[in-house]
Scaffold this active site. Structure first.
Site, PDB file in Angstrom:
ATOM      1  CG  PHE A  11      94.684  21.591  19.492  1.00 23.37           C
ATOM      2  CD1 PHE A  11      94.400  20.689  18.479  1.00 23.37           C
ATOM      3  CD2 PHE A  11      93.792  21.697  20.549  1.00 23.37           C
ATOM      4  CE1 PHE A  11      93.245  19.912  18.515  1.00 23.37           C
ATOM      5  CE2 PHE A  11      92.643  20.928  20.604  1.00 23.37           C
ATOM      6  CZ  PHE A  11      92.371  20.034  19.585  1.00 23.37           C
ATOM      7  CG  ASP A  32     101.962  30.445  16.377  1.00 24.24           C
ATOM      8  OD1 ASP A  32     102.912  30.350  17.192  1.00 24.24           O
ATOM      9  OD2 ASP A  32     100.891  29.832  16.494  1.00 24.24           O
ATOM     10  CG  ASP A  58     105.512  38.075  21.325  1.00 25.37           C
ATOM     11  OD1 ASP A  58     104.318  38.217  21.633  1.00 25.37           O
ATOM     12  OD2 ASP A  58     106.391  37.717  22.143  1.00 25.37           O
ATOM     13  CB  ILE A  59     100.231  39.082  19.970  1.00 25.83           C
ATOM     14  CG1 ILE A  59     100.395  38.344  21.301  1.00 25.83           C
ATOM     15  CG2 ILE A  59      99.674  38.159  18.909  1.00 25.83           C
ATOM     16  CD1 ILE A  59      99.080  37.827  21.875  1.00 25.83           C
ATOM     17  CB  THR A 133      88.939  28.729  28.296  1.00 25.16           C
ATOM     18  OG1 THR A 133      88.701  27.521  29.014  1.00 25.16           O
ATOM     19  CG2 THR A 133      89.474  29.763  29.268  1.00 25.16           C
ATOM     20  CG  ASP A 134      84.863  25.385  29.771  1.00 20.97           C
ATOM     21  OD1 ASP A 134      86.111  25.440  29.876  1.00 20.97           O
ATOM     22  OD2 ASP A 134      84.253  24.308  29.661  1.00 20.97           O
ATOM     23  CD  GLU A 135      90.469  25.331  32.135  1.00 23.72           C
ATOM     24  OE1 GLU A 135      91.163  25.612  33.124  1.00 23.72           O
ATOM     25  OE2 GLU A 135      90.868  24.605  31.216  1.00 23.72           O
ATOM     26  CE1 TYR A 159      94.364  29.187  29.266  1.00 24.80           C
ATOM     27  CE2 TYR A 159      92.938  27.623  30.397  1.00 24.80           C
ATOM     28  CZ  TYR A 159      93.258  28.353  29.277  1.00 24.80           C
ATOM     29  OH  TYR A 159      92.474  28.263  28.149  1.00 24.80           O
ATOM     30  CE  LYS A 163      91.969  32.620  26.786  1.00 26.01           C
ATOM     31  NZ  LYS A 163      92.386  33.152  25.454  1.00 26.01           N
ATOM     32  NE  ARG A 223      88.154  19.879  33.344  1.00 21.23           N
ATOM     33  CZ  ARG A 223      88.022  19.835  34.673  1.00 21.23           C
ATOM     34  NH1 ARG A 223      86.840  19.543  35.210  1.00 21.23           N
ATOM     35  NH2 ARG A 223      89.050  20.072  35.447  1.00 21.23           N
ATOM     36  CG  ASN A 258      89.291  14.208  33.402  1.00 16.46           C
ATOM     37  OD1 ASN A 258      88.643  14.735  32.486  1.00 16.46           O
ATOM     38  ND2 ASN A 258      90.051  14.913  34.226  1.00 16.46           N
ATOM     39  CG  ASP A 290      93.173  16.144  41.824  1.00 19.72           C
ATOM     40  OD1 ASP A 290      93.435  16.356  40.627  1.00 19.72           O
ATOM     41  OD2 ASP A 290      92.030  16.278  42.308  1.00 19.72           O
TER      42      ASP A 290
END
Length: 358
Positions: A11, A32, A58-59, A133-135, A159, A163, A223, A258, A290
């Site tokens: 994406f 990719d 593949d990396i 990511t901000d996560e 995830y 990261k 978010r 959301n 949830d």
């Protein structure tokens, strides 16, 4: 001059490649592995363009990385390749550790060997940019200030933990080996070519198909939303002017829950593609259990990148979300092909011969 982009059929990666060529003729080597989320149809407009060199790989394949770096001699690596869907990480975390941690390690080591052999201006100008990511910062309380680059890491999902680990590796390779790196931590992206497992494209696709619009819990998870082309322009700014070893938070200044996002999408669809029943798409909203460990709020303080690199988002949420809905309405065949898996057949038909050559 060339850059190497990893994950450039996903994406954000594919949007970055397309945006790159709108203002730049510098070639891109696009590596990719083409998991379910990698779609070369995103890049169909570049078919036959000699500036775009696609390689399926593949990396984690160190021999391939070494070959590509030696052959194309990129001045920069932009590292998007990652497993990124939180729900998938809950059900199958191993793939996230493999790609996000082991893959980043593999790429860093290949980059370190390549950079170490460069000389003069080539060595001084080389950059490794890591997209994160901000996560990694965890979850904010309603009254907490937005995340800054100095926030401690408190990842809460497989995830985000993977990261966070990749961010730490990038930092360590800079401080230990001197590898010239920059890192960006972005908020939630949205826009064209977004795989329809994520909130915004899922809601659009389900609404048009007459299916329920699933809302986790009470829908009040907040978010910060960033239009994908704004994210791409931020990365270009970091590549051009970012300070080595620095982290830049990239956000859209668009905090909202959301449920408000879903209401906005329903209202835009009511305007742009009314339901045959005459009813509002809001009537399809359904509340579901949830997600385990669901972070309540993310928010990005993007003042550093604005102050240091003169970057700010060009799109408001209102302009960006309208463009997004319009794109999905105009590209429903793309959505159907992704949902059915037909895009993989398109890949074999349109790129099989060229991939075999490479």
């Amino acid at each position: 001059m060339t850059i190497l982009v990893t994950g450039g059929a996903g994406f954000i990666g594919s949007n970055f490649v397309l945006d790159w060529f709108k203002s730049n003729d510098e070639p891109v080597v696009n590596l990719d592995v083409l998991t379910y989320a990698g779609n070369l149809r995103n890049l169909a407009s570049l078919q036959g363009d000699p500036r775009h060199i696609f390689v399926q790989g593949d990396i984690l394949d160190r021999a391939l990385l070494d070959k590509l770096l030696a052959e194309h001699r990129p001045r920069a690596i932009v590292h998007f390749a990652a497993e990124s869907h939180v729900d998938r990480s809950i059900h199958g975390p191993a793939a996230f550790l493999r790609t996000n941690i082991d893959g980043t390690f593999s790429l860093l080591e290949a980059a370190r060997a390549y950079w170490g052999a460069l000389e003069g201006a080539d060595k001084a100008g080389f950059r490794f940019h890591h997209v994160s990511t901000d996560e990694v910062y965890g979850s904010l309380k309603p009254s907490d200030p937005p995340f800054t680059e100095s926030n401690p890491y408190e990842p809460n999902s497989p995830y985000s933990a993977s990261k966070a680990a990749s961010d730490h590796l990038v930092r360590a390779w800079h401080h230990t080996y001197g590898l010239p790196v920059t890192t960006s931590n972005c908020s939630n992206n949205y826009g064209p070519y977004h795989f329809p497992e994520k909130l915004i494209p899922l809601i659009i696709a389900n609404a048009l198909a007459g299916k329920p619009l699933p809302i986790y819990g009470d829908g009040q998870q907040i978010r910060d939303w960033l239009y994908v082309s704004d994210h791409c322009s931020a990365i270009r700014a970091i590549l051009a002017k970012g300070q080595l070893g620095e982290v830049y938070n990239v956000g859209g200044w668009n905090e909202m829950p959301n449920l408000q996002i879903v209401h906005t999408l329903c209202d835009l669809l009511d305007e742009l593609s009314p339901s045959a029943s005459g009813k509002s798409y809001r009537e399809q909203i359904t509340y579901v259990t949830d997600r385990p460990g669901h972070d309540r709020r993310y928010a990005i303080d993007a003042r550093k990148i604005e102050r240091d690199l003169d970057w700010r988002p060009a799109e408001t949420f209102e302009t960006g979300i309208r463009k997004t809905v319009q794109w999905y309405l105009a590209n429903q065949e793309w959505v159907r092909d992704v949902q059915s898996g037909a895009y993989r057949e398109w890949l074999d038909k349109n790129y099989g011969a060229r991939e075999a050559v490479q």
